[in-house]
Write an enzyme that holds these catalytic residues in place. Structure first.
Site, PDB file in Angstrom:
ATOM      1  N   PRO A  88      48.874  16.047  -8.287  1.00  0.00           N
ATOM      2  CA  PRO A  88      50.225  16.069  -7.701  1.00  0.00           C
ATOM      3  C   PRO A  88      50.284  16.895  -6.413  1.00  0.00           C
ATOM      4  CG  PRO A  88      50.254  16.762 -10.025  1.00  0.00           C
ATOM      5  CD  PRO A  88      48.826  16.718  -9.592  1.00  0.00           C
ATOM      6  N   GLU A 115      46.272  21.322 -17.230  1.00  0.00           N
ATOM      7  CA  GLU A 115      47.183  21.861 -16.211  1.00  0.00           C
ATOM      8  C   GLU A 115      46.569  21.859 -14.822  1.00  0.00           C
ATOM      9  OE1 GLU A 115      49.456  21.496 -18.876  1.00  0.00           O
ATOM     10  OE2 GLU A 115      47.859  22.800 -19.598  1.00  0.00           O
TER      11      GLU A 115
END
Ligand code: 4G0
Length: 270
Positions: A88, A115
């Site tokens: 992202p 993560e």
């Protein structure tokens, strides 16, 4: 032949690439897709690929060793290889990027989970790309989307009758409305002009509807549009049909025709 290698902890997620057009492309030898499970390169006896972050915090990070080992073990087939990291935090993927990648001999997609990655993994990547501003459980779905966008651009993958060059996103305008039979479906009629056989009028109508759609749905695309002289009369018509168009035209200079060039007169500068 373009070679695509995918580094992932979940190779079973890539089953959809073996369907439809992507299946045909592989069978035709236009693309080769290889899956590498980098858990096979884990160093510890428990085959750990993730660990807790230094400095504390929630979640797990991908460890560098398995990914570095997997990359080092790839056969170096071409010097024209591109390593791509999906995250992202990457630059947003777009059609131009797909076009560029489709000219490479080998693409390697590194799919992260958890993560995120240990920061040192990033140095392996030639490019870090994102599908958009949202978080997925892993990079696999993002990789599949990008692979699909790239493979359909390889010459021979789409039928000759469909040209990827005409894709609306290649030309910066949205596609005009299209219709097939019947000409009248439960009272909803196909626009008369499309049945007229008048090719110049059809071309003009399509261009106008593409402009209309782009303005109404994707005003962010307007700033990069390049208009032809014939577009200005279409914009004139659209301005009469949509009051918001008048406001766009004061905001963006290029929506108004260039000023008519002054005819050079013989006694100028005298
Ligand atoms: C790296 C790509 C990878 C970092 C991957 C998550 C969305 C996209 C992943 C994270 C992805 C996208 C920091 C949560 C795997 N999610 N938008 N998930 N973080 O292209």
């Amino acid at each position: 032949m373009i070679k695509i290698t995918i580094l992932t902890l979940f190779p079973e997620m890539f089953v959809p690439l073996n369907e439809s057009i992507l299946k045909r492309a592989q069978e035709a030898g236009l693309v080769e897709i290889n899956l590498v499970n980098f858990r096979d390169y884990a160093v510890s006896k428990h085959k750990n690929v993730d660990d807790i972050p230094y400095g504390g915090g929630a979640g797990m990070l991908l460890k560098p060793e398995p990914i570095f080992a997997a990359i080092r073990d790839l056969p170096q087939v071409s010097h024209h290889r591109k390593l791509i990291l999906m995250s992202p935090q990457g630059h947003v993927f777009h059609q131009k990027k797909a076009e560029e990648w489709s000219t490479h001999q080998e693409l390697v997609f590194m799919c992260g989970h958890y993560e995120g990655f240990d920061e040192r993994i990033r140095e392996l990547a030639d490019e870090e790309v994102s599908l958009g501003d949202y978080v997925l459980t892993g990079g696999e779905l993002a990789a599949m989307v990008m692979i699909d966008a790239v493979v359909r651009l390889i010459p021979g993958v789409l039928g000759e009758e469909v040209s990827a060059e005409e894709d609306s996103h290649s030309i910066g305008l949205l596609e005009y409305p299209q219709y097939t039979r019947p000409a009248d479906f439960e009272g909803r009629k196909v626009p008369e002009v499309l049945l007229s056989g008048h090719h110049a009028l059809i071309k003009r109508w399509r261009r106008k509807e593409s402009l209309r759609r782009t303005f109404l749905r994707r005003p962010d695309l307007i700033k990069d549009l390049v208009f032809g002289l014939e577009d200005y009369s279409l914009l004139e018509e659209l301005t009469l049909e949509h009051e918001e168009f008048a406001r766009w035209r004061t905001k963006w200079q290029h929506l108004s025709p260039p000023p008519k060039r002054q005819r050079r007169s013989s006694n100028r500068n005298k």
